[in-house]
Motif scaffolding. Structure first.
Motif, PDB file in Angstrom:
ATOM      1  N   VAL A 106      -1.329  -2.594   7.350  1.00 30.67           N
ATOM      2  CA  VAL A 106      -1.180  -1.343   6.618  1.00 30.67           C
ATOM      3  C   VAL A 106      -2.544  -0.676   6.509  1.00 30.67           C
ATOM      4  CG1 VAL A 106      -0.637  -0.299   4.387  1.00 30.67           C
ATOM      5  CG2 VAL A 106       0.840  -2.096   5.309  1.00 30.67           C
ATOM      6  N   VAL A 107      -2.620   0.576   6.931  1.00 39.46           N
ATOM      7  CA  VAL A 107      -3.889   1.297   6.873  1.00 39.46           C
ATOM      8  C   VAL A 107      -3.845   2.464   5.896  1.00 39.46           C
ATOM      9  CG1 VAL A 107      -4.539   0.653   9.221  1.00 39.46           C
ATOM     10  CG2 VAL A 107      -3.229   2.765   8.842  1.00 39.46           C
ATOM     11  N   GLY A 108      -2.665   2.784   5.374  1.00 34.13           N
ATOM     12  CA  GLY A 108      -2.591   3.891   4.440  1.00 34.13           C
ATOM     13  C   GLY A 108      -1.225   3.997   3.791  1.00 34.13           C
ATOM     14  N   CYS A 109      -1.202   4.582   2.604  1.00 32.35           N
ATOM     15  CA  CYS A 109       0.055   4.802   1.895  1.00 32.35           C
ATOM     16  C   CYS A 109      -0.108   6.006   0.979  1.00 32.35           C
ATOM     17  CB  CYS A 109       0.424   3.559   1.074  1.00 32.35           C
ATOM     18  SG  CYS A 109       1.872   3.796  -0.004  1.00 32.35           S
ATOM     19  N   TYR A 110       0.913   6.822   0.933  1.00 32.27           N
ATOM     20  CA  TYR A 110       0.960   7.908  -0.042  1.00 32.27           C
ATOM     21  C   TYR A 110       2.415   8.194  -0.356  1.00 32.27           C
ATOM     22  CZ  TYR A 110       1.645  10.790   4.190  1.00 32.27           C
ATOM     23  OH  TYR A 110       2.095  11.308   5.379  1.00 32.27           O
ATOM     24  N   GLY A 111       2.634   8.990  -1.379  1.00 28.00           N
ATOM     25  CA  GLY A 111       3.991   9.354  -1.757  1.00 28.00           C
ATOM     26  C   GLY A 111       4.293  10.785  -1.380  1.00 28.00           C
ATOM     27  N   ARG A 112       5.590  11.063  -1.228  1.00 28.93           N
ATOM     28  CA  ARG A 112       6.049  12.433  -1.010  1.00 28.93           C
ATOM     29  C   ARG A 112       7.167  12.737  -1.997  1.00 28.93           C
ATOM     30  NH1 ARG A 112       7.336  12.562   5.335  1.00 28.93           N
ATOM     31  NH2 ARG A 112       8.741  10.928   4.600  1.00 28.93           N
TER      32      ARG A 112
ATOM     33  N   ILE B 273       7.386  17.074   4.447  1.00 30.45           N
ATOM     34  CA  ILE B 273       6.437  18.148   4.167  1.00 30.45           C
ATOM     35  C   ILE B 273       6.928  19.461   4.774  1.00 30.45           C
ATOM     36  CG2 ILE B 273       4.033  18.891   4.393  1.00 30.45           C
ATOM     37  CD1 ILE B 273       4.531  16.350   2.710  1.00 30.45           C
ATOM     38  N   THR B 274       7.505  19.396   5.979  1.00 36.31           N
ATOM     39  CA  THR B 274       8.001  20.605   6.627  1.00 36.31           C
ATOM     40  C   THR B 274       9.208  21.191   5.907  1.00 36.31           C
ATOM     41  OG1 THR B 274       9.254  19.185   8.142  1.00 36.31           O
ATOM     42  CG2 THR B 274       7.141  20.025   8.921  1.00 36.31           C
ATOM     43  N   SER B 275       9.845  20.401   5.037  1.00 39.50           N
ATOM     44  CA  SER B 275      10.984  20.888   4.249  1.00 39.50           C
ATOM     45  C   SER B 275      10.565  21.327   2.853  1.00 39.50           C
ATOM     46  CB  SER B 275      12.049  19.790   4.134  1.00 39.50           C
ATOM     47  OG  SER B 275      12.524  19.412   5.407  1.00 39.50           O
ATOM     48  N   GLY B 276       9.250  21.356   2.614  1.00 41.54           N
ATOM     49  CA  GLY B 276       8.751  21.802   1.317  1.00 41.54           C
ATOM     50  C   GLY B 276       8.296  20.695   0.403  1.00 41.54           C
ATOM     51  N   GLY B 277       8.335  19.447   0.864  1.00 38.76           N
ATOM     52  CA  GLY B 277       7.886  18.335   0.048  1.00 38.76           C
ATOM     53  C   GLY B 277       6.376  18.363  -0.174  1.00 38.76           C
ATOM     54  N   THR B 278       5.934  17.699  -1.215  1.00 38.70           N
ATOM     55  CA  THR B 278       4.507  17.617  -1.526  1.00 38.70           C
ATOM     56  C   THR B 278       4.076  16.159  -1.549  1.00 38.70           C
ATOM     57  OG1 THR B 278       5.028  17.654  -3.905  1.00 38.70           O
ATOM     58  CG2 THR B 278       4.471  19.757  -2.861  1.00 38.70           C
ATOM     59  N   VAL B 279       2.795  15.924  -1.318  1.00 42.84           N
ATOM     60  CA  VAL B 279       2.277  14.559  -1.282  1.00 42.84           C
ATOM     61  C   VAL B 279       1.554  14.247  -2.584  1.00 42.84           C
ATOM     62  CG1 VAL B 279       2.020  14.675   1.207  1.00 42.84           C
ATOM     63  CG2 VAL B 279       0.060  15.179  -0.244  1.00 42.84           C
ATOM     64  N   PHE B 280       1.481  12.957  -2.902  1.00 41.34           N
ATOM     65  CA  PHE B 280       0.731  12.523  -4.068  1.00 41.34           C
ATOM     66  C   PHE B 280       0.219  11.110  -3.827  1.00 41.34           C
ATOM     67  CE2 PHE B 280       5.152  11.347  -4.733  1.00 41.34           C
ATOM     68  CZ  PHE B 280       5.104  10.084  -5.290  1.00 41.34           C
ATOM     69  N   VAL B 281      -0.810  10.745  -4.570  1.00 37.28           N
ATOM     70  CA  VAL B 281      -1.381   9.403  -4.461  1.00 37.28           C
ATOM     71  C   VAL B 281      -0.374   8.401  -5.003  1.00 37.28           C
ATOM     72  CG1 VAL B 281      -3.236   7.875  -5.211  1.00 37.28           C
ATOM     73  CG2 VAL B 281      -3.734  10.269  -4.678  1.00 37.28           C
ATOM     74  N   ARG B 282      -0.113   7.359  -4.244  1.00 38.97           N
ATOM     75  CA  ARG B 282       0.881   6.372  -4.663  1.00 38.97           C
ATOM     76  C   ARG B 282       0.362   4.966  -4.377  1.00 38.97           C
ATOM     77  NH1 ARG B 282       7.376   7.111  -4.164  1.00 38.97           N
ATOM     78  NH2 ARG B 282       7.764   5.877  -6.034  1.00 38.97           N
ATOM     79  N   GLU B 283       0.453   4.103  -5.375  1.00 38.16           N
ATOM     80  CA  GLU B 283       0.025   2.719  -5.208  1.00 38.16           C
ATOM     81  C   GLU B 283       1.054   1.943  -4.391  1.00 38.16           C
ATOM     82  OE1 GLU B 283      -2.876   1.365  -6.103  1.00 38.16           O
ATOM     83  OE2 GLU B 283      -3.470   3.386  -6.751  1.00 38.16           O
ATOM     84  N   LEU B 284       0.570   1.079  -3.542  1.00 37.90           N
ATOM     85  CA  LEU B 284       1.430   0.281  -2.673  1.00 37.90           C
ATOM     86  C   LEU B 284       1.610  -1.102  -3.270  1.00 37.90           C
ATOM     87  CD1 LEU B 284       2.837   0.087   0.144  1.00 37.90           C
ATOM     88  CD2 LEU B 284       0.665  -0.778   1.020  1.00 37.90           C
ATOM     89  N   ASN B 285       2.858  -1.589  -3.317  1.00 36.96           N
ATOM     90  CA  ASN B 285       3.074  -2.958  -3.772  1.00 36.96           C
ATOM     91  C   ASN B 285       3.362  -3.858  -2.570  1.00 36.96           C
ATOM     92  OD1 ASN B 285       6.041  -3.117  -3.266  1.00 36.96           O
ATOM     93  ND2 ASN B 285       6.172  -1.594  -4.915  1.00 36.96           N
ATOM     94  N   ASP B 286       3.282  -5.151  -2.786  1.00 36.05           N
ATOM     95  CA  ASP B 286       3.405  -6.110  -1.683  1.00 36.05           C
ATOM     96  C   ASP B 286       4.754  -6.028  -0.982  1.00 36.05           C
ATOM     97  OD1 ASP B 286       0.861  -7.009  -2.191  1.00 36.05           O
ATOM     98  OD2 ASP B 286       1.483  -8.767  -3.340  1.00 36.05           O
ATOM     99  N   GLU B 287       5.824  -5.822  -1.750  1.00 36.90           N
ATOM    100  CA  GLU B 287       7.159  -5.790  -1.151  1.00 36.90           C
ATOM    101  C   GLU B 287       7.296  -4.630  -0.182  1.00 36.90           C
ATOM    102  OE1 GLU B 287      11.916  -5.677  -2.414  1.00 36.90           O
ATOM    103  OE2 GLU B 287      10.361  -5.626  -3.981  1.00 36.90           O
ATOM    104  N   VAL B 288       6.831  -3.470  -0.585  1.00 32.90           N
ATOM    105  CA  VAL B 288       6.921  -2.291   0.276  1.00 32.90           C
ATOM    106  C   VAL B 288       6.044  -2.478   1.511  1.00 32.90           C
ATOM    107  CG1 VAL B 288       6.381   0.166   0.435  1.00 32.90           C
ATOM    108  CG2 VAL B 288       7.551  -0.711  -1.590  1.00 32.90           C
ATOM    109  N   ALA B 289       4.852  -3.018   1.330  1.00 31.87           N
ATOM    110  CA  ALA B 289       3.951  -3.252   2.459  1.00 31.87           C
ATOM    111  C   ALA B 289       4.574  -4.207   3.477  1.00 31.87           C
ATOM    112  CB  ALA B 289       2.615  -3.806   1.968  1.00 31.87           C
TER     113      ALA B 289
END
Length: 315
Positions: A203-209, A220-236
């Motif tokens: 894993v080299v990066g993670c963010y939320g939308r 993002i192309t549908s109007g979504g926005t990004v935000f800083v999001r912490e990554l947990n082990d299960e998702v990784a």
């Protein structure tokens, strides 16, 4: 194989908008530090195949030690076709077979499900199997999502949440030249997702939308926005496993949390995940340097393996 100035050459076709030009320059510089020359601007749109060779902008592509095609927005059938042919001769990142699998939403979900990963419940129906589509609507709790099996950025995705909505869509489906249609159960989630970038098994990066107000698509192309999001082990772990199962070198894995069933779901796997734009970096989404370093390491490894293979053949 001999190269100008003695350095092995790799080809790059990189998107140029949203900070892509600066990313390409960093890739080229980092590869040069490792003794690898990068030839840029190799858009296969400009290529011709003849006499057992693919030539693009004066470069014989089969003579490259590796090729990185990293432009999702300008892919055409011609380019993808040549990419498939090129993958038979030199290392391409990603390999075409893995690329083609992950680009198909149905095949991705089917493959991941077969290997025990949780994806959205889905159904693939023949275009005239309207009974099957209606069954899916009822089995999926009265809400489903129609998706083209290819494409990106949320284009063509339609939410169907009633018999009336299905009746309105039916004439469109039956009149098109589609051979089949693919639908997924609409998942009860909080209108946010995880985008996890994976390169060479790490894993080299993670963010939320987050979807815009009164909408449900996070793209993002549908109007979504990004935000800083912490990554947990299960998702990784889910992101890495999905990437490895599909055989991808580089992937952007979209994961959401199913509130009804209280579990994470792999929604899609993208083969050309974008780097953070300058505007996103200003928000604190700072993974570009780590991603570039991992990609350069991956390319170097493929180049060295290719050169070793060629030297063995000569010997």
């Amino acid at each position: 194989m001999t190269y100008p100035n003695g350095n092995p050459q790799v080809g790059i076709w990189m998107y140029q908008n949203s900070g892509g030009t600066a990313i390409e320059a960093k890739l080229v510089a980092a590869l040069a530090e490792r003794g690898i020359t990068a030839v840029t601007g190799l858009n296969l749109r400009d290529a011709r195949a003849l006499g057992g060779r693919i030539v693009c902008n004066g470069v014989e592509m089969e003579n490259l030690a590796a090729f990185l095609s990293y432009n999702a927005g300008e892919q055409s059938q011609f380019q993808v076709y040549l990419y498939q042919v090129l993958s038979q001769s030199i290392p391409t990142i990603n390999d075409f077979n893995a690329f083609a699998l992950a680009e198909d939403k149905f095949r991705t979900s089917h493959w991941l499900t077969q290997h025990g990963m949780q994806t959205a419940d889905y159904r693939l129906c023949h275009k005239h199997d309207m009974a099957g589509l209606r069954e899916a609507l009822h089995e999926f709790g009265g809400k489903l999502v129609y998706k083209p099996t290819d494409g990106w950025g949320g284009v063509g995705i339609v939410k169907i949440d009633s018999e009336q909505a299905l009746n309105m869509l039916t004439p469109f489906l039956t009149r098109t030249d589609l051979r089949y249609f693919y639908v997924e159960r609409f998942i009860n989630y909080d209108n946010t997702d995880y985008r996890i970038d994976v390169v060479d098994g790490q894993v080299v990066g993670c963010y939320g939308r987050k979807a815009p107000k009164d909408d449900w698509k996070t793209n993002i192309t549908s109007g979504g926005t990004v935000f800083v999001r912490e990554l947990n082990d299960e998702v990784a772990e889910l992101a890495i496993k999905a990437t490895q199962l599909l055989g991808l070198d580089i992937a952007g894995v979209d994961i959401i949390y199913d509130r009804e069933h209280e579990r994470y779901v792999v929604l899609e796997v993208n083969t050309i995940p974008a780097f953070a734009t300058p505007e996103q970096e200003a928000l604190g989404i700072n993974f570009n340097a780590k991603k570039i370093d991992a990609m350069v390491g991956l390319i170097e490894k493929r180049v060295r393996n290719q050169l070793a293979k060629l030297n063995t053949k000569v010997a």
